[in-house]
Design an enzyme around this catalytic site. Sequence first.
Site, PDB file in Angstrom:
ATOM      1  N   PRO A  88      28.944  43.535 -11.943  1.00 29.92           N
ATOM      2  CA  PRO A  88      29.577  44.413 -12.942  1.00 29.92           C
ATOM      3  C   PRO A  88      29.206  45.879 -12.709  1.00 29.92           C
ATOM      4  O   PRO A  88      29.802  46.774 -13.296  1.00 29.92           O
ATOM      5  CB  PRO A  88      29.034  43.898 -14.279  1.00 29.92           C
ATOM      6  CG  PRO A  88      27.791  43.144 -13.946  1.00 29.92           C
ATOM      7  CD  PRO A  88      27.947  42.644 -12.543  1.00 29.92           C
ATOM      8  N   GLU A 115      20.946  36.091 -14.329  1.00 33.98           N
ATOM      9  CA  GLU A 115      20.891  37.528 -14.644  1.00 33.98           C
ATOM     10  C   GLU A 115      21.242  38.381 -13.425  1.00 33.98           C
ATOM     11  O   GLU A 115      21.145  39.599 -13.464  1.00 33.98           O
ATOM     12  CB  GLU A 115      19.495  37.900 -15.156  1.00 33.98           C
ATOM     13  CG  GLU A 115      19.236  37.474 -16.595  1.00 33.98           C
ATOM     14  CD  GLU A 115      20.316  37.984 -17.552  1.00 33.98           C
ATOM     15  OE1 GLU A 115      20.632  39.177 -17.531  1.00 33.98           O
ATOM     16  OE2 GLU A 115      20.857  37.151 -18.306  1.00 33.98           O
ATOM     17  N   ASP A 168      55.544  45.336  -5.891  1.00 32.99           N
ATOM     18  CA  ASP A 168      54.631  44.952  -6.965  1.00 32.99           C
ATOM     19  C   ASP A 168      54.043  46.183  -7.658  1.00 32.99           C
ATOM     20  O   ASP A 168      53.976  47.250  -7.076  1.00 32.99           O
ATOM     21  CB  ASP A 168      53.449  44.139  -6.398  1.00 32.99           C
ATOM     22  CG  ASP A 168      53.795  42.674  -6.200  1.00 32.99           C
ATOM     23  OD1 ASP A 168      54.796  42.216  -6.779  1.00 32.99           O
ATOM     24  OD2 ASP A 168      53.057  41.994  -5.471  1.00 32.99           O
TER      25      ASP A 168
HETATM   26  N1  SAH Z   1      22.419  41.186 -15.478  1.00 31.37           N
HETATM   27  C1  SAH Z   1      23.523  41.669 -14.720  1.00 31.37           C
HETATM   28  C2  SAH Z   1      24.751  40.775 -14.909  1.00 31.37           C
HETATM   29  C3  SAH Z   1      24.598  39.424 -14.267  1.00 31.37           C
HETATM   30  S1  SAH Z   1      25.984  38.410 -14.490  1.00 31.37           S
HETATM   31  C4  SAH Z   1      23.872  43.085 -15.150  1.00 31.37           C
HETATM   32  O1  SAH Z   1      23.655  43.415 -16.298  1.00 31.37           O
HETATM   33  O2  SAH Z   1      24.378  43.859 -14.351  1.00 31.37           O
HETATM   34  C5  SAH Z   1      25.766  37.240 -13.183  1.00 31.37           C
HETATM   35  C6  SAH Z   1      26.647  37.478 -11.950  1.00 31.37           C
HETATM   36  O3  SAH Z   1      27.985  37.400 -12.309  1.00 31.37           O
HETATM   37  C7  SAH Z   1      26.465  38.797 -11.253  1.00 31.37           C
HETATM   38  O4  SAH Z   1      25.368  38.790 -10.363  1.00 31.37           O
HETATM   39  C8  SAH Z   1      27.791  38.940 -10.526  1.00 31.37           C
HETATM   40  O5  SAH Z   1      27.766  38.234  -9.302  1.00 31.37           O
HETATM   41  C9  SAH Z   1      28.755  38.249 -11.465  1.00 31.37           C
HETATM   42  N2  SAH Z   1      29.498  39.185 -12.324  1.00 31.37           N
HETATM   43  C10 SAH Z   1      29.336  39.379 -13.647  1.00 31.37           C
HETATM   44  N3  SAH Z   1      30.180  40.279 -14.121  1.00 31.37           N
HETATM   45  C11 SAH Z   1      30.936  40.690 -13.084  1.00 31.37           C
HETATM   46  C12 SAH Z   1      31.997  41.632 -12.948  1.00 31.37           C
HETATM   47  N4  SAH Z   1      32.451  42.341 -13.968  1.00 31.37           N
HETATM   48  N5  SAH Z   1      32.539  41.788 -11.723  1.00 31.37           N
HETATM   49  C13 SAH Z   1      32.095  41.089 -10.658  1.00 31.37           C
HETATM   50  N6  SAH Z   1      31.080  40.187 -10.728  1.00 31.37           N
HETATM   51  C14 SAH Z   1      30.507  39.985 -11.934  1.00 31.37           C
END
Ligand code: SAH
Length: 248
Positions: A88, A115, A168
């Site tokens: 994210p 996490e 598209d």
């Molecule tokens: N603790 C982290 C979030 C971990 S979520 C933070 O706050 O940044 C667990 C996993 O889900 C991440 O390592 C990633 O691989 C995936 N993930 C979560 N949200 C995502 C998003 N918006 N885009 C892409 N991958 C995502």
Amino acid sequence: MNFDILTLFPGMFSGPFDESIIRRGKDKQLIDIALHNIRDYAKDKHQVTDDAPYGGGAGMLMKVEPLAACMEAVKALRPTSTVLMTSPQGRPFTHKVAKELSGCEGLIIICGRYEGVDERIRELFVDDDISLGDYVLSGGEIAAMAIVDAVTRLIPGVLGCDESATTDSFCNGLLEYPQYTRPAEFMGLTVPDTLLSGNHEMIRKWRRRESLRKTSRLRPDLLLQADLTSEDRKLLSELERDNGSTVR
Ligand code: SAH
């Protein structure tokens, strides 16, 4: 193009990768997708892949050793592939990014869980962090599927010419115009006369105007960055006149 996906949940990909356009890309040998189970690279008896974060705090992190071992094995097979971390915190995944990635020799995509991933993985291996949007998913698998899907449809030969990606949304900086198919009337709603006229120039112009109208209504931010022609500007002022308001 080779896609290599590093995941703790390879089973999630059966289904999405076995149907429709992705399947066709595989059948035509335009893409190849390999799933790598990170757990297979955990050397301890219980094949542990997560651990508590240093410094405390909620949740678990993906351990560095199994992921690094998996990465090294995949990198040895595909030394020229670009390594993506789903996160994210990455740069937002857009059409422009998909286009850019479609030019890579191959993509290795890391799916985080829990996490997230020990930061050293990023430092050691990652070329680019990609985010699906400003929200948190439970894992990177759905993000990896979206990346593979959006990139695959941009690889020449994957889509047939009757479903070309060039009209598209986003391809020309605008949203696509509204589309209709038979019947010409449904629940009192009719298809615009122009589309039934057979006049190609009128249809082209109608589509361009409606594309501009949709973009200005739903995504005015795109319109501000779009490369507009003088015809577009004329169509936009006609739309403004019709609406009695400013479109751009
Ligand atoms: N603790 C982290 C979030 C971990 S979520 C933070 O706050 O940044 C667990 C996993 O889900 C991440 O390592 C990633 O691989 C995936 N993930 C979560 N949200 C995502 C998003 N918006 N885009 C892409 N991958 C995502």
